[in-house]
Design a protein around this motif. Sequence first.
Motif, mmCIF file in Angstrom:
data_model
loop_
_atom_site.group_PDB
_atom_site.id
_atom_site.type_symbol
_atom_site.label_atom_id
_atom_site.label_comp_id
_atom_site.label_asym_id
_atom_site.label_seq_id
_atom_site.Cartn_x
_atom_site.Cartn_y
_atom_site.Cartn_z
ATOM 1 N N UNK A 223 3.782 3.753 12.595
ATOM 2 C CA UNK A 223 4.126 5.023 13.240
ATOM 3 C C UNK A 223 4.938 5.895 12.287
ATOM 4 N N UNK A 224 5.874 5.278 11.590
ATOM 5 C CA UNK A 224 6.670 6.032 10.625
ATOM 6 C C UNK A 224 5.799 6.517 9.464
ATOM 7 N N UNK A 225 4.919 5.657 8.979
ATOM 8 C CA UNK A 225 4.017 6.056 7.886
ATOM 9 C C UNK A 225 3.110 7.197 8.323
ATOM 10 N N UNK A 226 2.554 7.100 9.531
ATOM 11 C CA UNK A 226 1.681 8.171 10.026
ATOM 12 C C UNK A 226 2.448 9.485 10.167
ATOM 13 N N UNK A 227 3.688 9.401 10.589
ATOM 14 C CA UNK A 227 4.509 10.597 10.730
ATOM 15 C C UNK A 227 4.748 11.253 9.373
ATOM 16 N N UNK A 228 5.061 10.454 8.375
ATOM 17 C CA UNK A 228 5.273 10.996 7.025
ATOM 18 C C UNK A 228 3.976 11.607 6.507
ATOM 19 N N UNK A 229 2.876 10.876 6.634
ATOM 20 C CA UNK A 229 1.584 11.364 6.138
ATOM 21 C C UNK A 229 1.208 12.669 6.838
ATOM 22 N N UNK A 230 1.389 12.716 8.144
ATOM 23 C CA UNK A 230 1.033 13.918 8.916
ATOM 24 C C UNK A 230 1.822 15.146 8.488
ATOM 25 N N UNK A 231 3.016 14.914 7.969
ATOM 26 C CA UNK A 231 3.874 16.050 7.615
ATOM 27 C C UNK A 231 3.718 16.504 6.165
ATOM 28 N N UNK A 232 2.851 15.837 5.402
ATOM 29 C CA UNK A 232 2.665 16.212 3.996
ATOM 30 C C UNK A 232 1.968 17.571 3.921
ATOM 31 N N UNK A 233 2.589 18.491 3.218
ATOM 32 C CA UNK A 233 1.987 19.807 2.994
ATOM 33 C C UNK A 233 0.874 19.669 1.953
ATOM 34 N N UNK A 234 -0.213 20.418 2.106
ATOM 35 C CA UNK A 234 -1.346 20.293 1.176
ATOM 36 C C UNK A 234 -0.951 20.378 -0.300
ATOM 37 N N UNK A 235 -0.017 21.247 -0.619
ATOM 38 C CA UNK A 235 0.380 21.403 -2.022
ATOM 39 C C UNK A 235 1.129 20.192 -2.570
ATOM 40 N N UNK A 236 1.617 19.326 -1.700
ATOM 41 C CA UNK A 236 2.314 18.106 -2.154
ATOM 42 C C UNK A 236 1.355 17.007 -2.569
ATOM 43 N N UNK A 237 0.105 17.078 -2.157
ATOM 44 C CA UNK A 237 -0.838 15.992 -2.459
ATOM 45 C C UNK A 237 -0.997 15.733 -3.948
ATOM 46 N N UNK A 238 -0.778 16.719 -4.770
ATOM 47 C CA UNK A 238 -0.907 16.534 -6.225
ATOM 48 C C UNK A 238 0.439 16.299 -6.907
ATOM 49 N N UNK A 239 1.501 16.271 -6.133
ATOM 50 C CA UNK A 239 2.830 15.997 -6.694
ATOM 51 C C UNK A 239 2.901 14.556 -7.174
ATOM 52 N N UNK A 240 3.482 14.339 -8.333
ATOM 53 C CA UNK A 240 3.633 12.993 -8.891
ATOM 54 C C UNK A 240 4.917 12.374 -8.353
ATOM 55 N N UNK A 241 4.782 11.147 -7.850
ATOM 56 C CA UNK A 241 5.913 10.372 -7.339
ATOM 57 C C UNK A 241 5.931 9.024 -8.063
ATOM 58 N N UNK A 242 6.949 8.196 -7.786
ATOM 59 C CA UNK A 242 7.123 6.934 -8.528
ATOM 60 C C UNK A 242 7.491 5.781 -7.585
ATOM 61 N N UNK A 243 6.607 5.400 -6.670
ATOM 62 C CA UNK A 243 6.978 4.391 -5.661
ATOM 63 C C UNK A 243 7.232 2.992 -6.219
ATOM 64 N N UNK A 244 6.586 2.588 -7.267
ATOM 65 C CA UNK A 244 6.831 1.278 -7.883
ATOM 66 C C UNK A 244 7.056 1.458 -9.378
ATOM 67 N N UNK A 245 7.804 2.491 -9.700
ATOM 68 C CA UNK A 245 8.075 2.843 -11.095
ATOM 69 C C UNK A 245 6.809 3.125 -11.889
ATOM 70 N N UNK A 246 5.775 3.595 -11.186
ATOM 71 C CA UNK A 246 4.565 4.065 -11.845
ATOM 72 C C UNK A 246 4.289 5.472 -11.339
ATOM 73 N N UNK A 247 3.633 6.258 -12.152
ATOM 74 C CA UNK A 247 3.328 7.631 -11.771
ATOM 75 C C UNK A 247 2.033 7.684 -10.977
#
Length: 164
Positions: A99-123
Amino acid sequence: MSDSVSALFLDHSTRKLSAMQEHLAGCLGRLNDEQIWEKHGPHENAIGNLVLHLCGNARQWIMHGIAGVPDVRVRDAEFQATGGKTREELLGLFAETMAEARSVISSVAPERLTQVIHPQDIDVTVLEAIYQVVGHVQQHIGQIVVLTKQMTGRDVDLVMPRAR
């Protein structure tokens, strides 16, 4: 990426996670706590381990990677557990995490989809993180389906019940 394609991807991702939650509930509903923690050797993971692992993975990639909450995952503990949570507790933990994951995913703005993040110290991009989690959940729920069939000696009829 167009906003309509982004919306389709995000919606499909949340629906897949919901479907996998239903599949897990269908499997665990057929098993007792002993079966959920059963292993046939040190090379195997119990269903309980897989549920803990899926929750840890989603928290690290989605809640930490995308939403920015602190990373509290202790991956080794997911596989070292030999019990301690009942079927109901595991189902509750998985439901809460999804439920928490779905809430986060649902709130992602389209322009964020290409943003680079580092969840396991990888890009990775936000899109890749979502795709990784959805695929990972499907992979391990598939394993849980097979284990449930083996333990019960019956089909679990999760998608299309058939007369037998």
